[in-house]
Write a protein that holds these residues in place. Structure first.
Motif, PDB file in Angstrom:
ATOM      1  N   PRO A 137     -18.332  24.750  12.700  1.00  0.00           N
ATOM      2  CA  PRO A 137     -17.505  25.293  13.783  1.00  0.00           C
ATOM      3  C   PRO A 137     -16.023  25.111  13.516  1.00  0.00           C
ATOM      4  N   GLY A 138     -15.674  24.610  12.329  1.00  0.00           N
ATOM      5  CA  GLY A 138     -14.285  24.313  12.013  1.00  0.00           C
ATOM      6  C   GLY A 138     -13.925  22.916  12.464  1.00  0.00           C
ATOM      7  N   GLY A 139     -12.678  22.563  12.277  1.00  0.00           N
ATOM      8  CA  GLY A 139     -12.231  21.235  12.667  1.00  0.00           C
ATOM      9  C   GLY A 139     -10.724  21.223  12.856  1.00  0.00           C
ATOM     10  N   SER A 140     -10.174  20.204  13.468  1.00  0.00           N
ATOM     11  CA  SER A 140     -10.966  19.054  13.857  1.00  0.00           C
ATOM     12  C   SER A 140     -11.550  19.136  15.259  1.00  0.00           C
ATOM     13  N   SER A 141     -11.133  20.117  16.063  1.00  0.00           N
ATOM     14  CA  SER A 141     -11.688  20.264  17.406  1.00  0.00           C
ATOM     15  C   SER A 141     -12.971  21.090  17.356  1.00  0.00           C
ATOM     16  N   GLY A 142     -13.827  20.783  16.370  1.00  0.00           N
ATOM     17  CA  GLY A 142     -15.007  21.597  16.122  1.00  0.00           C
ATOM     18  C   GLY A 142     -16.029  21.538  17.232  1.00  0.00           C
ATOM     19  N   GLY A 143     -16.257  20.344  17.797  1.00  0.00           N
ATOM     20  CA  GLY A 143     -17.205  20.241  18.889  1.00  0.00           C
ATOM     21  C   GLY A 143     -16.780  21.053  20.090  1.00  0.00           C
ATOM     22  N   SER A 144     -15.486  21.068  20.383  1.00  0.00           N
ATOM     23  CA  SER A 144     -14.976  21.857  21.504  1.00  0.00           C
ATOM     24  C   SER A 144     -15.210  23.346  21.264  1.00  0.00           C
ATOM     25  N   GLY A 145     -14.911  23.814  20.059  1.00  0.00           N
ATOM     26  CA  GLY A 145     -15.135  25.227  19.746  1.00  0.00           C
ATOM     27  C   GLY A 145     -16.590  25.613  19.830  1.00  0.00           C
ATOM     28  N   ALA A 146     -17.465  24.764  19.288  1.00  0.00           N
ATOM     29  CA  ALA A 146     -18.896  25.054  19.302  1.00  0.00           C
ATOM     30  C   ALA A 146     -19.445  25.065  20.726  1.00  0.00           C
ATOM     31  N   ALA A 147     -19.012  24.107  21.557  1.00  0.00           N
ATOM     32  CA  ALA A 147     -19.487  24.043  22.938  1.00  0.00           C
ATOM     33  C   ALA A 147     -19.085  25.291  23.711  1.00  0.00           C
ATOM     34  N   LEU A 148     -17.860  25.755  23.509  1.00  0.00           N
ATOM     35  CA  LEU A 148     -17.413  26.964  24.175  1.00  0.00           C
ATOM     36  C   LEU A 148     -18.225  28.174  23.732  1.00  0.00           C
ATOM     37  N   ALA A 149     -18.412  28.321  22.428  1.00  0.00           N
ATOM     38  CA  ALA A 149     -19.155  29.467  21.918  1.00  0.00           C
ATOM     39  C   ALA A 149     -20.606  29.457  22.386  1.00  0.00           C
ATOM     40  N   ALA A 150     -21.161  28.272  22.586  1.00  0.00           N
ATOM     41  CA  ALA A 150     -22.550  28.145  23.017  1.00  0.00           C
ATOM     42  C   ALA A 150     -22.728  28.330  24.517  1.00  0.00           C
ATOM     43  N   GLY A 151     -21.644  28.468  25.268  1.00  0.00           N
ATOM     44  CA  GLY A 151     -21.742  28.584  26.717  1.00  0.00           C
ATOM     45  C   GLY A 151     -21.985  27.263  27.403  1.00  0.00           C
ATOM     46  N   ALA A 152     -21.672  26.152  26.714  1.00  0.00           N
ATOM     47  CA  ALA A 152     -21.977  24.815  27.235  1.00  0.00           C
ATOM     48  C   ALA A 152     -20.793  24.161  27.925  1.00  0.00           C
ATOM     49  N   THR A 153     -19.689  24.862  28.064  1.00  0.00           N
ATOM     50  CA  THR A 153     -18.550  24.431  28.873  1.00  0.00           C
ATOM     51  C   THR A 153     -17.718  25.660  29.169  1.00  0.00           C
ATOM     52  N   VAL A 154     -16.811  25.545  30.107  1.00  0.00           N
ATOM     53  CA  VAL A 154     -15.915  26.653  30.431  1.00  0.00           C
ATOM     54  C   VAL A 154     -14.544  26.429  29.812  1.00  0.00           C
ATOM     55  N   LEU A 155     -14.057  25.199  29.904  1.00  0.00           N
ATOM     56  CA  LEU A 155     -12.772  24.823  29.327  1.00  0.00           C
ATOM     57  C   LEU A 155     -12.985  23.696  28.332  1.00  0.00           C
ATOM     58  N   ALA A 156     -12.045  23.548  27.393  1.00  0.00           N
ATOM     59  CA  ALA A 156     -12.129  22.457  26.423  1.00  0.00           C
ATOM     60  C   ALA A 156     -10.727  22.070  25.981  1.00  0.00           C
ATOM     61  N   THR A 157     -10.613  20.858  25.468  1.00  0.00           N
ATOM     62  CA  THR A 157      -9.320  20.391  24.967  1.00  0.00           C
ATOM     63  C   THR A 157      -9.355  20.247  23.458  1.00  0.00           C
ATOM     64  N   GLY A 158      -8.173  20.344  22.870  1.00  0.00           N
ATOM     65  CA  GLY A 158      -8.053  20.175  21.434  1.00  0.00           C
ATOM     66  C   GLY A 158      -6.725  19.560  21.072  1.00  0.00           C
ATOM     67  N   THR A 159      -6.629  19.095  19.843  1.00  0.00           N
ATOM     68  CA  THR A 159      -5.358  18.659  19.275  1.00  0.00           C
ATOM     69  C   THR A 159      -5.174  19.392  17.969  1.00  0.00           C
ATOM     70  N   ASP A 160      -3.911  19.516  17.535  1.00  0.00           N
ATOM     71  CA  ASP A 160      -3.610  20.405  16.416  1.00  0.00           C
ATOM     72  C   ASP A 160      -2.445  19.845  15.622  1.00  0.00           C
ATOM     73  N   ILE A 161      -2.779  19.269  14.445  1.00  0.00           N
ATOM     74  CA  ILE A 161      -1.748  18.759  13.549  1.00  0.00           C
ATOM     75  C   ILE A 161      -1.666  19.591  12.264  1.00  0.00           C
ATOM     76  N   GLY A 162      -2.686  20.445  12.055  1.00  0.00           N
ATOM     77  CA  GLY A 162      -2.693  21.326  10.890  1.00  0.00           C
ATOM     78  C   GLY A 162      -3.481  22.595  11.149  1.00  0.00           C
ATOM     79  N   GLY A 163      -3.843  22.788  12.426  1.00  0.00           N
ATOM     80  CA  GLY A 163      -4.642  23.951  12.806  1.00  0.00           C
ATOM     81  C   GLY A 163      -5.889  23.582  13.576  1.00  0.00           C
ATOM     82  N   SER A 164      -5.992  22.348  14.038  1.00  0.00           N
ATOM     83  CA  SER A 164      -7.249  21.827  14.570  1.00  0.00           C
ATOM     84  C   SER A 164      -7.693  22.424  15.894  1.00  0.00           C
ATOM     85  N   ILE A 165      -6.820  23.160  16.585  1.00  0.00           N
ATOM     86  CA  ILE A 165      -7.234  23.980  17.725  1.00  0.00           C
ATOM     87  C   ILE A 165      -7.597  25.380  17.252  1.00  0.00           C
ATOM     88  N   ARG A 166      -6.733  25.946  16.423  1.00  0.00           N
ATOM     89  CA  ARG A 166      -6.879  27.354  16.040  1.00  0.00           C
ATOM     90  C   ARG A 166      -8.007  27.602  15.054  1.00  0.00           C
TER      91      ARG A 166
END
Length: 476
Positions: free
Chosen positions: A152-181
Motif C-alpha cells: 500500500p506504499g509507505g510510510s502511511s501505508g496502513g492508513s492508505g490501505a484502510a481507506l481503500a478497503a472501506g475500513a475508515t472514512v478519515l485517516a492521518t498521515g505524516t510526510d517527510i519524503g512522500g509518506s502521505i502521497r
C-alpha cells in the motif's frame, strides 16, 4: 452492511447526518464490519477499539439530535501508529518500542477529536516510518487491497490501505519524503501535504522543514474538512503558521483562466508507461475544464534525488542510528541500512542538500509564479512489491524485473525539499493489472487553496470509488 455505506465520503455522511437520513451508529457499524471483513488479509491495523468507537458514535448521534454537532461529528478516523494518542501503543513499527504507551495526544490528533472525529484504531507503518512500503518485524506485511502482492506504499501505508478497503472514512498521515502521497497513489485514495507550518507538529520534528502532518481520505472534500479543523498556530510549535486558510469543499464550476504546468519526470525520475499515460489523460480532463495546460521546462540535476536522500539520511537517519548499539538484533535490515548510511553522512553532505534546495527554488519559484498549479506523477510506478525495501529493492518496471532505489521512482521527495509548496495526490487511473496510479497537484508556496480547488474540480469530472466496480478488485 453495504459497500456503498462503507465507501461513503465524510462530506456526504455529514450531510446525511444533518438531514437525519443517516445515523452515525449505522456508518460506524458498516465501517467496523468492513474492517473486520478485510483483516488480517490486508494487515492495516496495529490495534482497534470497536467498542469505544461504537459508544462514541452513539454519543455523536445524541449530539445531532440536540443540534450541537461539531464539524467532523461521528466520522470514523484511523490514526497513523507513529502519532501519539493517549492510552495507546506507539511502537513506530519497531520491536525497539514494542512496550511504549503514550500518556498524551499529538495536537493534530486532538484537533480532529475535538472536531468530533472518532478514532477507531491505529494503522501500520514501516519501522521508524522510513520506507515507501509498509512491513516490519513487529507487525508483518501490510498489503494493497487492490492486489495483495503489492504494497500500500509507505510510510502511511496502513492508513492508505484502510481507506481503500472501506475500513475508515478519515485517516492521518505524516510526510517527510512522500509518506502521505505515496500510499494515496498506491491505494487509489487522496492525500494532502500542506505547506510547511500549516498544521502544527510536535517538537523537535516541527523544526525539520521536510516534515509535515496531514490528512488522508477518499475524497478531496474530506481532506479540506480535516484541514479546516487542524491548521493554525500552536504555542508549542514555533514553526506553526498563525494564518488559517479555510478551504472550500465545493468544486469550481470549471477551471477557465487557470494555468496548469506539467512534467512527467523532471528529467531524472523513472516513470512507467501506464503512469505516464494516465497522467496525460488527467491533463485532458483539466483541459476539458477550461484550463490552459502546457509542459514546463524544469529539469533537475542528475544527482538531485540522491542529494535529497542525503538530507533524510543525515537528519532522520541519525535518530534511527541511536538504536543500533543496543537494538541491532531487533531491527529490520532496511532500518539498519538506513542507520548505517546516516553514520557515513557528513555535515558537508547535509550542507549540500540545503544548498541544492536553495539553488533549485531560484528557478522553480519564478516558474510557479506563472502557474496556478503544477501536475506530475505522484510516483513513477503503480505500487511496489509488498516486501520492497532499501535492501530488497527489486520490482517489475514496464514488464521487466530490475533493481530500483526508491528515490528513483518517488518524485514526492522533491516537494519535501520545496516544503512550503502544498501538494495534493489524487488517483489518475489504474495500471494494466488494475493497481491504482496517482498524480500530484502542486501549488505555489503557501497557496494551499489552489491544489485543493483543482483537485475538487478534477474529482467532480472524474469520480473514483463511486461504484462497486471502481473499488478494489480483490474482494475480501
Amino acid at each position: 452492511m453495504t459497500d456503498d455505506l462503507a465507501y461513503m465520503t465524510g462530506h456526504a455522511a455529514l450531510k446525511a447526518f444533518r438531514s437525519g437520513d443517516l445515523n452515525p451508529i449505522a456508518l460506524m457499524d458498516a465501517t467496523l464490519a468492513r474492517l473486520s471483513a478485510t483483516e488480517p488479509q490486508i494487515n492495516a491495523w496495529t490495534e482497534t477499539w470497536p467498542e469505544n468507537a461504537r459508544r462514541a458514535a452513539e454519543a455523536a448521534a445524541q449530539r445531532y439530535a440536540k443540534g450541537d454537532a461539531r464539524p467532523l461529528e461521528g466520522l470514523p478516523l484511523a490514526v497513523k501508529e507513529e502519532m501519539r494518542l493517549a492510552g495507546t501503543h506507539r511502537a513506530s513499527g519497531s520491536l525497539v518500542f514494542r512496550d511504549r504507551v503514550d500518556d498524551g495526544t499529538d495536537v493534530y490528533i486532538q484537533r480532529l477529536i475535538d472536531a468530533g472525529a472518532i478514532p477507531i484504531g491505529k494503522t501500520t507503518v514501516p519501522e521508524f516510518t522510513i520506507l515507501a512500503a509498509t512491513h516490519s518485524r513487529i507487525n508483518g506485511i501490510s498489503r494493497n487491497p487492490w492486489n495483495l502482492e503489492r504494497s500500500p506504499g509507505g510510510s502511511s501505508g496502513g492508513s492508505g490501505a484502510a481507506l481503500a478497503a472501506g475500513a475508515t472514512v478519515l485517516a492521518t498521515g505524516t510526510d517527510i519524503g512522500g509518506s502521505i502521497r505515496i500510499p494515496a497513489a498506491c491505494c487509489g485514495v487522496t492525500g494532502f501535504k500542506p505547506s510547511y507550518g500549516r498544521n502544527p507538529e510536535i517538537p523537535p520534528f516541527n523544526l525539520d522543514y521536510y516534515s509535515h502532518t496531514g490528512p488522508m481520505a477518499r475524497s478531496v472534500a474530506d481532506l479540506a474538512l480535516m484541514q479546516n479543523v487542524t491548521s493554525g498556530q500552536w504555542e508549542e510549535d514555533i514553526a506553526s503558521l498563525r494564518e488559517r486558510i479555510i478551504l472550500s469543499t465545493d468544486a469550481p464550476a470549471d477551471l477557465r483562466g487557470w494555468r496548469i504546468g506539467w512534467s512527467a519526470d523532471f528529467g531524472v525520475y523513472e516513470v512507467e508507461a501506464d503512469v505516464r499515460s494516465n497522467m496525460m489523460r488527467a491533463l485532458e480532463v483539466f483541459a476539458g475544464l477550461g484550463a490552459s495546460v502546457e509542459e514546463v521546462d524544469f529539469r533537475l540535476p542528475r544527482e538531485a534525488p540522491r542529494v535529497m536522500q542525503d538530507y533524510l539520511e543525515h537528519l532522520a537517519g541519525a535518530g534511527v542510528a541511536t538504536a543500533l548499539p543496543n537494538h541491532r538484533a531487533e531491527m529490520t535490515d532496511y532500518a539498519i541500512a538506513f542507520a548505517e548510511a546516516s553514520l557515513r553522512s557528513t555535515p558537508l553532505m547535509f550542507y549540500n542538500a540545503n544548498q541544492m534546495a536553495a539553488e533549485l527554488y531560484e528557478r522553480f519559484g519564478p516558474m510557479m509564479a506563472k502557474l496556478d498549479v503544477l501536475v506530475c506523477p505522484t510516483i513513477g510506478i503503480s505500487a511496489p512489491p509488498a516486501e520492497y525495501s532499501y535492501v530488497n529493492d527489486r520490482l517489475v518496471f514496464d514488464g521487466s524485473e530490475r533493481r530500483m532505489l526508491q528515490q528513483e521512482w518517488c518524485s514526492t521527495l522533491l516537494f519535501n525539499m520545496f516544503s512550503r509548496c502544498p501538494v495534493l495526490s489524487v488517483p489518475s487511473g489504474h495500471d494494466r493489472l488494475g493497481v491504482p496510479t496517482g498524480i500530484q497537484i502542486v501549488g505555489r508556496a503557501y497557496h494551499d487553496e489552489s491544489p485543493i480547488a483543482a483537485g475538487l474540480a478534477f474529482e467532480a469530472a472524474q469520480p473514483w470509488l463511486d461504484r462497486p466496480e471502481n473499488r478494489p478488485l480483490q474482494r475480501l
